[in-house]
Motif scaffolding. Sequence first.
Motif, PDB file in Angstrom:
ATOM      1  N   ASP A   1       0.865  -1.183   0.000  1.00  0.00           N
ATOM      2  CA  ASP A   1       0.000   0.000   0.000  1.00  0.00           C
ATOM      3  C   ASP A   1       0.903   1.234   0.000  1.00  0.00           C
ATOM      4  N   LEU A   2       1.365   1.613  -1.184  1.00  0.00           N
ATOM      5  CA  LEU A   2       2.342   2.693  -1.279  1.00  0.00           C
ATOM      6  C   LEU A   2       1.766   4.034  -0.850  1.00  0.00           C
ATOM      7  N   ASP A   3       0.474   4.250  -1.052  1.00  0.00           N
ATOM      8  CA  ASP A   3      -0.135   5.501  -0.583  1.00  0.00           C
ATOM      9  C   ASP A   3       0.002   5.631   0.928  1.00  0.00           C
ATOM     10  N   ALA A   4      -0.347   4.565   1.640  1.00  0.00           N
ATOM     11  CA  ALA A   4      -0.270   4.601   3.104  1.00  0.00           C
ATOM     12  C   ALA A   4       1.168   4.730   3.578  1.00  0.00           C
ATOM     13  N   ILE A   5       2.087   4.054   2.901  1.00  0.00           N
ATOM     14  CA  ILE A   5       3.500   4.121   3.301  1.00  0.00           C
ATOM     15  C   ILE A   5       4.047   5.525   3.078  1.00  0.00           C
ATOM     16  N   ALA A   6       3.746   6.120   1.929  1.00  0.00           N
ATOM     17  CA  ALA A   6       4.210   7.479   1.646  1.00  0.00           C
ATOM     18  C   ALA A   6       3.646   8.472   2.648  1.00  0.00           C
ATOM     19  N   GLN A   7       2.378   8.317   3.003  1.00  0.00           N
ATOM     20  CA  GLN A   7       1.766   9.210   3.992  1.00  0.00           C
ATOM     21  C   GLN A   7       2.433   9.058   5.351  1.00  0.00           C
ATOM     22  N   ARG A   8       2.820   7.833   5.699  1.00  0.00           N
ATOM     23  CA  ARG A   8       3.502   7.609   6.980  1.00  0.00           C
ATOM     24  C   ARG A   8       4.856   8.318   6.980  1.00  0.00           C
ATOM     25  N   TYR A   9       5.593   8.204   5.879  1.00  0.00           N
ATOM     26  CA  TYR A   9       6.872   8.924   5.768  1.00  0.00           C
ATOM     27  C   TYR A   9       6.644  10.437   5.886  1.00  0.00           C
ATOM     28  N   ASP A  10       5.643  10.944   5.198  1.00  0.00           N
ATOM     29  CA  ASP A  10       5.384  12.391   5.214  1.00  0.00           C
ATOM     30  C   ASP A  10       5.026  12.871   6.619  1.00  0.00           C
ATOM     31  N   ARG A  11       4.197  12.099   7.340  1.00  0.00           N
ATOM     32  CA  ARG A  11       3.856  12.463   8.719  1.00  0.00           C
ATOM     33  C   ARG A  11       5.097  12.449   9.600  1.00  0.00           C
ATOM     34  N   PHE A  12       5.937  11.461   9.390  1.00  0.00           N
ATOM     35  CA  PHE A  12       7.186  11.366  10.155  1.00  0.00           C
ATOM     36  C   PHE A  12       8.044  12.612   9.941  1.00  0.00           C
ATOM     37  N   ILE A  13       8.221  12.997   8.688  1.00  0.00           N
ATOM     38  CA  ILE A  13       9.050  14.155   8.367  1.00  0.00           C
ATOM     39  C   ILE A  13       8.442  15.431   8.942  1.00  0.00           C
ATOM     40  N   ASP A  14       7.136  15.606   8.789  1.00  0.00           N
ATOM     41  CA  ASP A  14       6.473  16.813   9.306  1.00  0.00           C
ATOM     42  C   ASP A  14       6.630  16.925  10.817  1.00  0.00           C
TER      43      ASP A  14
ATOM     44  N   TRP B   1       9.990   5.812  13.183  1.00  0.00           N
ATOM     45  CA  TRP B   1      10.819   5.396  12.053  1.00  0.00           C
ATOM     46  C   TRP B   1      10.732   3.879  11.850  1.00  0.00           C
ATOM     47  N   ARG B   2      10.656   3.129  12.957  1.00  0.00           N
ATOM     48  CA  ARG B   2      10.474   1.685  12.841  1.00  0.00           C
ATOM     49  C   ARG B   2       9.179   1.377  12.089  1.00  0.00           C
ATOM     50  N   GLU B   3       8.117   2.130  12.394  1.00  0.00           N
ATOM     51  CA  GLU B   3       6.845   1.906  11.713  1.00  0.00           C
ATOM     52  C   GLU B   3       6.979   2.147  10.209  1.00  0.00           C
ATOM     53  N   CYS B   4       7.807   3.118   9.839  1.00  0.00           N
ATOM     54  CA  CYS B   4       8.036   3.364   8.407  1.00  0.00           C
ATOM     55  C   CYS B   4       8.820   2.222   7.776  1.00  0.00           C
ATOM     56  N   VAL B   5       9.912   1.838   8.429  1.00  0.00           N
ATOM     57  CA  VAL B   5      10.834   0.883   7.826  1.00  0.00           C
ATOM     58  C   VAL B   5      10.220  -0.505   7.682  1.00  0.00           C
ATOM     59  N   ILE B   6       9.462  -0.950   8.691  1.00  0.00           N
ATOM     60  CA  ILE B   6       8.965  -2.320   8.631  1.00  0.00           C
ATOM     61  C   ILE B   6       7.862  -2.502   7.603  1.00  0.00           C
ATOM     62  N   THR B   7       7.257  -1.412   7.157  1.00  0.00           N
ATOM     63  CA  THR B   7       6.197  -1.552   6.153  1.00  0.00           C
ATOM     64  C   THR B   7       6.708  -1.312   4.734  1.00  0.00           C
ATOM     65  N   GLU B   8       7.986  -0.978   4.591  1.00  0.00           N
ATOM     66  CA  GLU B   8       8.558  -0.753   3.257  1.00  0.00           C
ATOM     67  C   GLU B   8       9.999  -1.253   3.299  1.00  0.00           C
TER      68      GLU B   8
END
Length: 257
Positions: A168-181, A205-212
């Motif tokens: 689910d690349l949309d959800a993964i990208a949104q997670r990265y964006d929230r992390f950065i913000d 960051w773990r939540e980002c990495v483990i899903t991508e």
Amino acid sequence: MVAVLGEYVAPENSTVPQAILVKALGALGHSPAAVRQAISRSAREGALTTTRRGGGAVVELREQARVMLLRGAKALDTPADDTDWDGLWSVFVVRTQGQDQRSRYRLRTSMLLEGLGYLGNGVWLAPHRRFHDEILSALSAEPGTEVTVLSSRIEHPEVLDVVERAWDLDAIAQRYDRFIDEFDQRAPTTDQEFFAAWTELVHAWRECVITEPGLPAEVLRPDWPRDRGRELVVARRATWRAPAHAFFTTLAENTAQ
């Protein structure tokens, strides 16, 4: 609690007084009752044990749990190298027999936590052999589970279409964006604030990495936010990690007195 154990306990020890975990997670906004509940749940799941020593309880990580925490920390620090990716995918074909819905869900969740993509009908994808043996071992240990592993190229449909379906690349990208913000704007000033900021960053960051799982750049969308997220982690580690660890050390020293 996983972030606290993985960042502050597992690299040096397998044991920690329960009182320290209560104080550390209290600094992150969790009540003592909630912390003790989390410890009890982890003990039931076999990740740790608790024993009475002296005047209080001591939490001990089981060796397998400690190894997994250390492996996870390494994954957070070490991006998958796709510069020489040969286009081959590891394909895990998983068959389960005699399992109820809850068991199948637990199996599926454990695989998702490894970052594999799911194509349905028990077929999972990974672009690298990183953690290949650990994934195979974990799946093979599931009761009533048969695993076949293939190494394959994707010929149809287009690779990008398969990746979009498996992850689910949309959800993964949104997670990265929230992390950065969130962590680009955070500005801690005290050791306790550094502890909270760094620990929450590690968890997020773990939540980002483990899903991508380090998908190769050639199969991702343009301007994928992973590299910006990793650059932020590196920058924050340089200024946040030391005072965060200093705060945890102070907690330990004060608890021991």
